[in-house]
Design a protein around this motif. Structure first.
Motif, PDB file in Angstrom:
ATOM      1  N   VAL A 148       6.252 -31.163 -44.606  1.00 57.08           N
ATOM      2  CA  VAL A 148       6.551 -32.574 -44.882  1.00 57.08           C
ATOM      3  C   VAL A 148       7.577 -33.116 -43.892  1.00 57.08           C
ATOM      4  CG1 VAL A 148       7.649 -34.137 -46.532  1.00 57.08           C
ATOM      5  CG2 VAL A 148       5.914 -32.522 -47.309  1.00 57.08           C
ATOM      6  N   HIS A 149       8.654 -32.370 -43.666  1.00 52.57           N
ATOM      7  CA  HIS A 149       9.787 -32.880 -42.902  1.00 52.57           C
ATOM      8  C   HIS A 149       9.758 -32.514 -41.423  1.00 52.57           C
ATOM      9  CE1 HIS A 149      11.967 -34.385 -46.430  1.00 52.57           C
ATOM     10  NE2 HIS A 149      11.535 -33.299 -47.058  1.00 52.57           N
ATOM     11  N   HIS A 150       9.004 -31.493 -41.058  1.00 54.23           N
ATOM     12  CA  HIS A 150       8.936 -31.067 -39.652  1.00 54.23           C
ATOM     13  C   HIS A 150       7.487 -30.750 -39.273  1.00 54.23           C
ATOM     14  CE1 HIS A 150      13.337 -30.798 -39.487  1.00 54.23           C
ATOM     15  NE2 HIS A 150      13.257 -30.245 -40.689  1.00 54.23           N
ATOM     16  N   PRO A 151       6.572 -31.683 -39.454  1.00 51.66           N
ATOM     17  CA  PRO A 151       5.157 -31.395 -39.201  1.00 51.66           C
ATOM     18  C   PRO A 151       4.873 -31.034 -37.749  1.00 51.66           C
ATOM     19  CG  PRO A 151       5.510 -33.752 -39.476  1.00 51.66           C
ATOM     20  CD  PRO A 151       6.783 -33.084 -39.871  1.00 51.66           C
ATOM     21  N   GLU A 152       5.738 -31.477 -36.838  1.00 49.64           N
ATOM     22  CA  GLU A 152       5.526 -31.165 -35.423  1.00 49.64           C
ATOM     23  C   GLU A 152       5.712 -29.677 -35.121  1.00 49.64           C
ATOM     24  OE1 GLU A 152       9.886 -31.543 -35.972  1.00 49.64           O
ATOM     25  OE2 GLU A 152       8.127 -32.643 -36.705  1.00 49.64           O
ATOM     26  N   ARG A 153       6.313 -28.934 -36.053  1.00 44.76           N
ATOM     27  CA  ARG A 153       6.551 -27.501 -35.827  1.00 44.76           C
ATOM     28  C   ARG A 153       5.477 -26.624 -36.463  1.00 44.76           C
ATOM     29  NH1 ARG A 153      11.884 -26.426 -34.274  1.00 44.76           N
ATOM     30  NH2 ARG A 153      10.976 -24.441 -33.581  1.00 44.76           N
ATOM     31  N   ILE A 154       4.690 -27.177 -37.373  1.00 45.87           N
ATOM     32  CA  ILE A 154       3.781 -26.352 -38.179  1.00 45.87           C
ATOM     33  C   ILE A 154       2.337 -26.504 -37.697  1.00 45.87           C
ATOM     34  CG2 ILE A 154       2.953 -25.843 -40.502  1.00 45.87           C
ATOM     35  CD1 ILE A 154       5.893 -25.240 -40.058  1.00 45.87           C
ATOM     36  N   GLU A 155       1.719 -25.377 -37.369  1.00 51.50           N
ATOM     37  CA  GLU A 155       0.318 -25.353 -36.933  1.00 51.50           C
ATOM     38  C   GLU A 155      -0.610 -25.325 -38.144  1.00 51.50           C
ATOM     39  OE1 GLU A 155      -2.265 -25.769 -33.962  1.00 51.50           O
ATOM     40  OE2 GLU A 155      -0.211 -25.202 -33.458  1.00 51.50           O
ATOM     41  N   SER A 156      -0.279 -24.497 -39.120  1.00 48.05           N
ATOM     42  CA  SER A 156      -1.044 -24.405 -40.365  1.00 48.05           C
ATOM     43  C   SER A 156      -0.115 -23.850 -41.433  1.00 48.05           C
ATOM     44  CB  SER A 156      -2.277 -23.513 -40.201  1.00 48.05           C
ATOM     45  OG  SER A 156      -1.889 -22.168 -39.983  1.00 48.05           O
ATOM     46  N   LEU A 157      -0.520 -24.021 -42.682  1.00 45.26           N
ATOM     47  CA  LEU A 157       0.345 -23.663 -43.808  1.00 45.26           C
ATOM     48  C   LEU A 157      -0.443 -22.895 -44.859  1.00 45.26           C
ATOM     49  CD1 LEU A 157       3.015 -23.990 -45.470  1.00 45.26           C
ATOM     50  CD2 LEU A 157       2.067 -26.158 -46.307  1.00 45.26           C
ATOM     51  N   ALA A 158       0.146 -21.810 -45.358  1.00 44.87           N
ATOM     52  CA  ALA A 158      -0.408 -21.090 -46.505  1.00 44.87           C
ATOM     53  C   ALA A 158       0.697 -20.944 -47.546  1.00 44.87           C
ATOM     54  CB  ALA A 158      -0.938 -19.717 -46.099  1.00 44.87           C
ATOM     55  N   VAL A 159       0.432 -21.418 -48.761  1.00 44.61           N
ATOM     56  CA  VAL A 159       1.413 -21.410 -49.852  1.00 44.61           C
ATOM     57  C   VAL A 159       0.872 -20.479 -50.932  1.00 44.61           C
ATOM     58  CG1 VAL A 159       2.607 -22.817 -51.567  1.00 44.61           C
ATOM     59  CG2 VAL A 159       2.118 -23.760 -49.292  1.00 44.61           C
ATOM     60  N   ILE A 160       1.603 -19.397 -51.194  1.00 43.50           N
ATOM     61  CA  ILE A 160       1.095 -18.324 -52.044  1.00 43.50           C
ATOM     62  C   ILE A 160       1.968 -18.193 -53.292  1.00 43.50           C
ATOM     63  CG2 ILE A 160       0.601 -15.846 -52.150  1.00 43.50           C
ATOM     64  CD1 ILE A 160       0.342 -15.982 -49.048  1.00 43.50           C
ATOM     65  N   CYS A 161       1.329 -18.285 -54.469  1.00 42.51           N
ATOM     66  CA  CYS A 161       2.052 -18.097 -55.741  1.00 42.51           C
ATOM     67  C   CYS A 161       3.341 -18.906 -55.737  1.00 42.51           C
ATOM     68  CB  CYS A 161       2.331 -16.619 -55.981  1.00 42.51           C
ATOM     69  SG  CYS A 161       0.849 -15.608 -56.086  1.00 42.51           S
ATOM     70  N   SER A 162       3.209 -20.193 -55.500  1.00 47.02           N
ATOM     71  CA  SER A 162       4.364 -21.069 -55.357  1.00 47.02           C
ATOM     72  C   SER A 162       4.080 -22.386 -56.068  1.00 47.02           C
ATOM     73  CB  SER A 162       4.670 -21.284 -53.868  1.00 47.02           C
ATOM     74  OG  SER A 162       5.877 -21.990 -53.697  1.00 47.02           O
ATOM     75  N   SER A 163       4.880 -23.404 -55.782  1.00 49.55           N
ATOM     76  CA  SER A 163       4.747 -24.668 -56.487  1.00 49.55           C
ATOM     77  C   SER A 163       5.449 -25.771 -55.710  1.00 49.55           C
ATOM     78  CB  SER A 163       5.360 -24.561 -57.895  1.00 49.55           C
ATOM     79  OG  SER A 163       5.175 -25.767 -58.620  1.00 49.55           O
ATOM     80  N   ALA A 164       5.079 -27.013 -56.024  1.00 48.18           N
ATOM     81  CA  ALA A 164       5.796 -28.167 -55.478  1.00 48.18           C
ATOM     82  C   ALA A 164       7.000 -28.499 -56.338  1.00 48.18           C
ATOM     83  CB  ALA A 164       4.859 -29.371 -55.392  1.00 48.18           C
ATOM     84  N   HIS A 165       7.117 -27.817 -57.473  1.00 47.53           N
ATOM     85  CA  HIS A 165       8.279 -27.926 -58.363  1.00 47.53           C
ATOM     86  C   HIS A 165       8.286 -26.654 -59.206  1.00 47.53           C
ATOM     87  CE1 HIS A 165       5.892 -28.705 -62.079  1.00 47.53           C
ATOM     88  NE2 HIS A 165       5.001 -29.074 -61.173  1.00 47.53           N
ATOM     89  N   PHE A 166       9.417 -26.256 -59.711  1.00 44.32           N
ATOM     90  CA  PHE A 166       9.506 -24.964 -60.382  1.00 44.32           C
ATOM     91  C   PHE A 166       9.980 -25.131 -61.832  1.00 44.32           C
ATOM     92  CE2 PHE A 166       9.259 -23.870 -55.980  1.00 44.32           C
ATOM     93  CZ  PHE A 166       8.598 -22.655 -55.945  1.00 44.32           C
ATOM     94  N   ASN A 167       9.236 -25.966 -62.564  1.00 49.29           N
ATOM     95  CA  ASN A 167       9.447 -26.130 -64.014  1.00 49.29           C
ATOM     96  C   ASN A 167      10.807 -26.713 -64.377  1.00 49.29           C
ATOM     97  OD1 ASN A 167       6.855 -25.000 -64.750  1.00 49.29           O
ATOM     98  ND2 ASN A 167       7.700 -23.002 -64.202  1.00 49.29           N
TER      99      ASN A 167
END
Length: 372
Positions: free
Chosen positions: A103-122
């Motif tokens: 979100v904040h540094h898209p120019e640095r990221i080629e691709s993203l994998a998010v494993i067993c995670s969340s956009a918020h943690f309850n």
């Protein structure tokens, strides 16, 4: 222990595409031990430790820290290694770092994998309470319950539990502060890089619904659910995680899955995915990546033409269960019942009348079901 950079371990060819791997709270980069060596065959793999975990200094983070602070440490590490743009994969808190970077540094990221995670943690309260507990009494009690939070019953990785017990309580509590304040749900639609979500079907901490929420919000994201996996999927089901990451990093998985669903239908693919096990995961990846991601996407032949060829090949080899599936697919690809009949009549000449007889019976049943 003091230092200015996160402790890390790099492996793979120096000329390989960079891939950074982030850990879960309470673990070290040993979380990736069963996955990283295989990924390093094609990538320059860089695993890192959270502050106060593994070999990273505790004073890299303090009370009231945010996920953005951890992301800044990851970027500082990448800069020190001369890595400008990289693929990123992270578990739990490591996955949250990846979302923040995208979100904040898209120019640095080629691709993203998010494993067993969340956009918020309850919500913040459980993490504030855990931070207070750890600051007051240390990590021994939490470490004793690590297996129940991380794995399904009867499974453990002693090295990771030991990492949990040996982590610095102050740094661990600061990471809890970061999780308490993290909520990126209103920014997910801004993520534009190729994104893979991996959920453990038995994960009590970040259940599949959390990953599905991200997949629904991030444009063109792909979601994989791993049967039998709990919160630390790379340690418990490394083959399934490796298969998903390989396909994602190769860039054909999403395209292949899209075509597979378009031709075979969501219901069929969903059933196949639900039946997937760690034993069959690599075969499912092969189908999506090679058959659907490379062959069926080749523009030389239309999907109509490919359906005709496929029907003929299945009749020739007597694969009538597969034939039923591809009769339905042929209808989706625009063939009329009359055209399907003409293809099967052609097979009577070149594949034999008995084979065509069985094929007509299968097709007639399927077309009647489709009409109904």
């Amino acid at each position: 222990m003091t230092g200015t950079l996160l402790n890390h371990h790099a492996e793979g060819p120096a000329s390989g595409a960079p891939l950074l791997l982030g850990p879960s709270l309470g673990t070290s980069y040993a979380l990736w031990d069963k996955v990283a060596p295989d990924l390093s065959a094609t990538h320059r793999v860089i695993r890192w430790d959270l502050p106060g975990h593994g070999g990273s200094a505790a004073d890299l983070i303090g009370p009231g820290a945010g996920v953005g602070d951890l992301a800044a440490l990851v970027l500082a590490l990448a800069d020190s290694l001369g890595v400008e743009r990289f693929a990123y994969a992270g578990v739990s808190l490591g996955g949250a770092v990846g979302l923040h970077l995208a979100v904040h540094h898209p120019e640095r990221i080629e691709s993203l994998a998010v494993i067993c995670s969340s956009a918020h943690f309850n919500g913040s309260k459980p993490w504030q309470e855990r931070a207070a507990q750890v600051r007051a009494e240390g990590l021994e009690r939490l470490a004793k319950s690590a297996d129940a939070r991380w794995f399904t019953a009867g499974f453990t990785v002693p090295e990771l539990v030991r990492d949990h017990r040996d982590a610095d309580p102050g740094a661990y509590a600061a990471c809890c502060d970061a999780l308490a304040a993290f909520d990126l749900r209103d920014r997910l639609a801004e993520i534009s890089v190729p994104t893979l979500l991996v959920a453990g079907r038995e994960d009590p901490a970040t259940p599949p619904a959390h990953l599905r929420e991200i997949a629904d919000a991030v444009p063109s994201a792909a979601l994989v659910e791993i049967p039998g996996a709990s919160h630390l999927a790379p340690a418990q089901c490394p083959d399934a995680v490796l298969t998903a990451l390989r396909a994602h990093l190769n860039g054909t998985a999403g395209r292949g899955m899209e075509v597979r669903r378009a031709v075979l239908g969501d219901a069929h693919v969903d059933r196949a995915q639900a039946r997937q096990t760690p034993f069959t995961a690599r075969f499912q990846d092969f189908i999506s990546r090679y058959a659907w991601g490379e062959i069926w996407t080749d523009p030389t032949l239309s999907r109509r033409e490919r359906s005709m060829i496929t029907l003929t090949a299945l009749v020739a080899h007597g694969h009538y269960d597969e034939l039923a599936m591809h009769v339905r697919a042929a209808r989706r690809n625009g063939l009329t019942p009359e055209e399907i009949g003409a293809v099967l009549l052609q097979t009577a000449v070149y594949c034999g009348v008995p084979a065509a007889n069985s094929a007509f019976a299968t097709a007639q049943r399927v077309l009647a079901e489709e009409e109904g």
